[in-house]
Design a protein around this motif. Sequence first.
Motif, PDB file in Angstrom:
ATOM      1  N   TYR A 342       0.937  -1.408  -0.177  1.00 28.44           N
ATOM      2  CA  TYR A 342       0.351   0.064   0.039  1.00 28.44           C
ATOM      3  C   TYR A 342       1.078   1.420   0.002  1.00 28.44           C
ATOM      4  O   TYR A 342       0.734   2.011  -0.716  1.00 28.44           O
ATOM      5  CB  TYR A 342      -0.941   0.267   1.399  1.00 28.44           C
ATOM      6  N   ARG A 343       2.019   1.184   0.949  1.00 25.88           N
ATOM      7  CA  ARG A 343       2.619   2.548   1.019  1.00 25.88           C
ATOM      8  C   ARG A 343       3.468   2.940  -0.015  1.00 25.88           C
ATOM      9  O   ARG A 343       3.909   4.094  -0.583  1.00 25.88           O
ATOM     10  CB  ARG A 343       3.383   2.468   2.720  1.00 25.88           C
ATOM     11  N   ALA A 344       4.257   1.449  -1.105  1.00 27.87           N
ATOM     12  CA  ALA A 344       4.687   2.401  -1.978  1.00 27.87           C
ATOM     13  C   ALA A 344       3.832   2.333  -2.646  1.00 27.87           C
ATOM     14  O   ALA A 344       4.303   3.109  -3.998  1.00 27.87           O
ATOM     15  CB  ALA A 344       5.409   0.506  -3.270  1.00 27.87           C
ATOM     16  N   LEU A 345       2.469   2.108  -3.013  1.00 27.62           N
ATOM     17  CA  LEU A 345       1.158   3.171  -4.961  1.00 27.62           C
ATOM     18  C   LEU A 345       0.987   4.719  -3.626  1.00 27.62           C
ATOM     19  O   LEU A 345       1.278   5.293  -4.365  1.00 27.62           O
ATOM     20  CB  LEU A 345       0.534   1.948  -4.644  1.00 27.62           C
ATOM     21  N   ALA A 346       0.915   4.281  -2.687  1.00 29.88           N
ATOM     22  CA  ALA A 346       0.143   5.945  -1.818  1.00 29.88           C
ATOM     23  C   ALA A 346       1.194   6.628  -1.926  1.00 29.88           C
ATOM     24  O   ALA A 346       1.011   7.992  -1.399  1.00 29.88           O
ATOM     25  CB  ALA A 346      -0.851   5.575  -0.290  1.00 29.88           C
TER      26      ALA A 346
END
Length: 787
Positions: A342-346
């Motif tokens: 999630y963090r890599a995309l957001a």
Amino acid sequence: MRRRAGSVLAVASLFLGALAATPDAHAQPAAAAAPRAEDGALSVWTAEVTAAQVPLLLRAGIDGHELGERITGDKAVPVEVHLTAGQAQELKDRGVRLTEKRLPKGVLEHTQAAGDGVFRPYSGKNGLQQEIRDTGRAHPGLTKVVSLGKTTRGQDILAMKVSRNAAKSPDGSRPAVLYMSNQHAREWITPEMTRRLMHHYLDRYGKDERITRIVDSTELWFVLSANPDGYDYTFQSPGTRLWRKNLRDNNGDGKITPGDGVDLNRNFPYKWGYDNEGSSPRPASETYRGPSPASEPETRALDAFEKRHGFRYAVNYHSAAELILYGVGWQVATPTPDDVLYRALAGTPDKPAIPGYRPQVSSELYTTNGEADGHAGNVNGTMMFTPEMSTCQTASKADPNDRWNPADCRSSFTFPDDEKLIQQEFAKNIPFALSVAETAVRGDRPVSAVGLDAPDFTPHAFTTSYARGGRQAVAVTARKSVRDKHLNFRIDGGRTHTAELKAWDGGDRYGGEDNIRFDQYRATVEGARPGARVTVWFTGRTGEGKATASEPFTYTVAATPRADTLVIADEGGKTPARDAAVYTRALADNGRKALVWDVATQGAPPALGVLGHFDTVLWYSGAARPDGATLLAVRDFVNEGGKLIAAGTRAGGTVRVGDADTDDFGQYYLGAADRTSFAKATRFTGAGELTGTTAALGTGGSPLALAGAYVPISDELPPDAFPQFRSAAAGEYGSAVTQSDDSRVRARAAAAVTTRDTVLLGFGLEHVSDPRERAGLAGAALRAIGG
């Protein structure tokens, strides 16, 4: 789930007692009449609130995410809320300063006249429903239009599939992505976002190599409005413009008033009705969760749609808080294994995937439950993001020379009806939207709009172990597709030992199946004696067969005496603990051997390295507010079956965790709600599990000032409806509590609270002068939890 893991004033408890769920809160009859306060049109109000007053807003049904940044401290902060006049008066009566926002005469007419006519209803001529059908007919080779199901009023909820040979290729034959908007009716910018994104793909297919590749390799599904009835209702008149919910007629009177409607983003079965802050049992509240899980046809239609198509990823557009939300919403500061992806995309706060939006775990500041994202991840295996789009005020500031003035915004939701500003808002969202679609093809390898990666291994590092030659569990968050996953370790630089990593089966409380692409894995280090230095790393092979490894971390096995109980000394500040000996002596008088962990000099204790080696922990915080990092470690300990005694005048109250001041741990783990301060506590008398204990409080003949007292959470969330929070009063002071207005009013509040696994004391043993009474109280607490 397969993974690891400021005081609220008495005025709050008096108000909230009237709002608490009744025993049949999970089966509230649809025909229940709304209170008079809930009649009338919704208006926009500015509330001036302190941190202590925020629970008043949350339990009155205000969506915490719409408050903006977390409110902390005693300084009143202005926030926008939407209330009827009656609801506003209720809050005023409880001390909340409210001012109705009234725009200068003619502003509404001026802004409407200045509008470009971009926003339009779902139904009717030239509405969104017609556009979906017309667009499908215009692109027969790339589109397929289906109905998810019907709304409360019988409208079709349309979805469009965009893919090469969309109508002929079976649904599910390619990785699927869902773009959805407008669960909340008043958020007009969100259907426009999804509509434009749909056309962005269609208009550029065959012309733009990247777009063509995405459309050829995926199934892109677009739901422009997940709440068509409510959305149409917002176009009816200025008085309905700020409607949020669907159009369920809750009291069956044939009219729609603020007492009607269900918040569709609180109606999903996963964690439905978990508490009354993340959703509301009151029909007139903005976050009313409905009479039962998935009570609404819109909810059931979307759930069935997700199940049929098995979406890998989804983007659920909302407004207006300028956030990118992901992960756990129901409990504060709870990571999941998939947060790595999630963090890599957001992105990060310093490097967000959507400019101007703050990426964060959904519950970083406020909680939600029964929402679409949690249900998608835990029930339907879909990784879902919620971008909260820009406010009217932010959009109006974008161009100082245009016709839109931030002061003219009726609400943060009334995004300017301006083609240029709408297009600008859409354009800055495009890179993130495309990156999610491209990632769907790769599954667990992100195509990040901001260049971030999701490592194969993220170790749960610590520097100290209390294993003393025994077994030490170590954990890592790892990509599930990595094969042959192993723990590797060396003791004092010796030979390398290996052990197979196995997926952790979770704890007692965290719950969930949100480990779709990543999971937590554990293995055990053996043979390290006291004083040894152990270096740990993790290895495996990718799906392509390439070797992969984590960064190593090193811990030292502490040379400590054997003990069965850990005392966490958390007195605040940086000076060494003064009162730890009081606790170790009281435990020794009960046949316990205790070690002390001093937060001031050692930092927060690691859950695996230290806490995991004890069955029982006694955590005392004196007169200080407990440490937030220590709270998270202790929460992990209790989640894995640990027994806890918490003591201190501010234990069970609010704790700073990251950017949030939260009392979630006090409420849902210690069983204590609405902490109050007793001005002069002279004696504690045990009750319930602590019956038979008594202790004189204070020093030098002076009573204890500002001892903590609590309403057991089961008094607010009855055990028959909320059995997971069962708690009971376990003592009293027999003194008057100091209310927020300094009046001395006797209130029903407990000096101690017990649950199955915990005992909370609103004071510390250092406040008990008689060693025999200290020992008696410690012994009773140990027996209460079987510690």
